[in-house]
Design a protein around this motif. Structure first.
Motif: not given
Length: 282
Positions: A169-196
């Motif tokens: 396990i490693r911890h990575i500070p979030v670059h400002p360019a990533l923050k708006p993309y990370l905040e687009l979702k509140t739950s689940g996988y960011y790249f969900p599969g077609r069914f699960k």
């Protein structure tokens, strides 16, 4: 009455080997890689069983002229683990890979993609999801498997918590360019599969490679991340932690050195009173 064939012996051995690796906490991608090489060897010698195949057959298989040294090293590592397991469990009296020499791999050179290629890759990405994939490789140094499996639970308080190879396990500070993309979702996988679940890491890798022009890969993004962060902080231990490497030697191979840095290093040599050359007397 059950008939034992070479094929069934291979299947049983590989199945047991898979369970052994799973019990040791090996990641699924690692298990798939090792069993893939075992199956490749099996296809090469269909008339042999895991009990009868010998060192000569294995070394002939490894001598494939089309394989690069790193490919041979990967293949040998996988089958050595397989036959070591068979030897330890009494399925084989001797390990046929014990007689093989280790594969020498030339020192790897860092392969960061140029800044212009990264910019073009971002511009060519046709969707927000594809831009996000590229940014995770460049601004967080994530592997393709880590990008595919990224979950909203991994993001909190401007940090990413990533479980990488060996379940480290490693911890990575979030670059400002990533923050708006990370905040687009509140739950689940960011790249969900077609069914699960989430999208396959091969899909992620193909999308990234396509947008980078087909010449560069997710790994080039990771090398860019390593090279750029080291150029800013000059602390290789920091880069090692960000990449999640167990060995700092591996980190060194990810950091590229540009011509400007080489020039600055030479020009920084102590000035000495070196006389100018004199033209030859006529």
């Amino acid at each position: 009455m059950k008939v034992t064939t070479n094929s069934s012996l291979w299947e049983e051995s590989i199945s047991s080997f898979t369970i052994w690796l799973t019990a040791a906490g090996q990641q699924q991608s690692t298990i798939q890689n090792r069993t893939r090489w075992v199956n490749d060897l099996r296809k090469k010698y269909p008339d042999s069983s895991p009990q009868t195949i010998g060192s000569h057959e294995i070394q002939t298989w490894l001598a494939n002229p089309r394989w690069q040294p790193v490919t041979k090293k990967n293949a040998l590592s996988a089958i050595s683990r397989f036959f070591r397991y068979l030897h330890l469990t009494g399925f084989r009296e001797k390990d046929p890979t014990s007689l093989l020499l280790p594969v020498k791999v030339p020192r790897r050179k860092a392969r960061p993609l140029p800044d212009e290629a990264l910019e073009q890759g971002i511009q060519k990405s046709s969707t927000t999801e594809e831009v996000f994939m590229v940014l995770l490789g460049a601004y967080a140094g994530l592997r393709r498997t880590e990008i595919a499996a990224l979950h909203t639970s991994s993001y909190a308080n401007n940090w990413l918590t990533i479980t990488g190879k060996g379940r480290t396990i490693r911890h990575i500070p979030v670059h400002p360019a990533l923050k708006p993309y990370l905040e687009l979702k509140t739950s689940g996988y960011y790249f969900p599969g077609r069914f699960k679940g989430h999208k396959n890491h091969d899909y992620i890798a193909k999308r990234i490679k396509k947008n980078l022009g087909g010449k560069y890969t997710t790994h080039n993004l990771r090398h860019w991340f390593a090279t750029t962060t080291y150029a800013k902080c000059k602390d290789i231990r920091v880069v090692q932690e960000l990449l999640g490497h167990a060995d700092i030697v591996t980190t060194q191979s990810y950091i590229g050195i540009n011509d400007q840095a080489l020039t600055q290093a030479v020009y920084a040599l102590t000035d000495l009173p070196v006389p100018l050359p004199q033209p030859n007397a006529q």
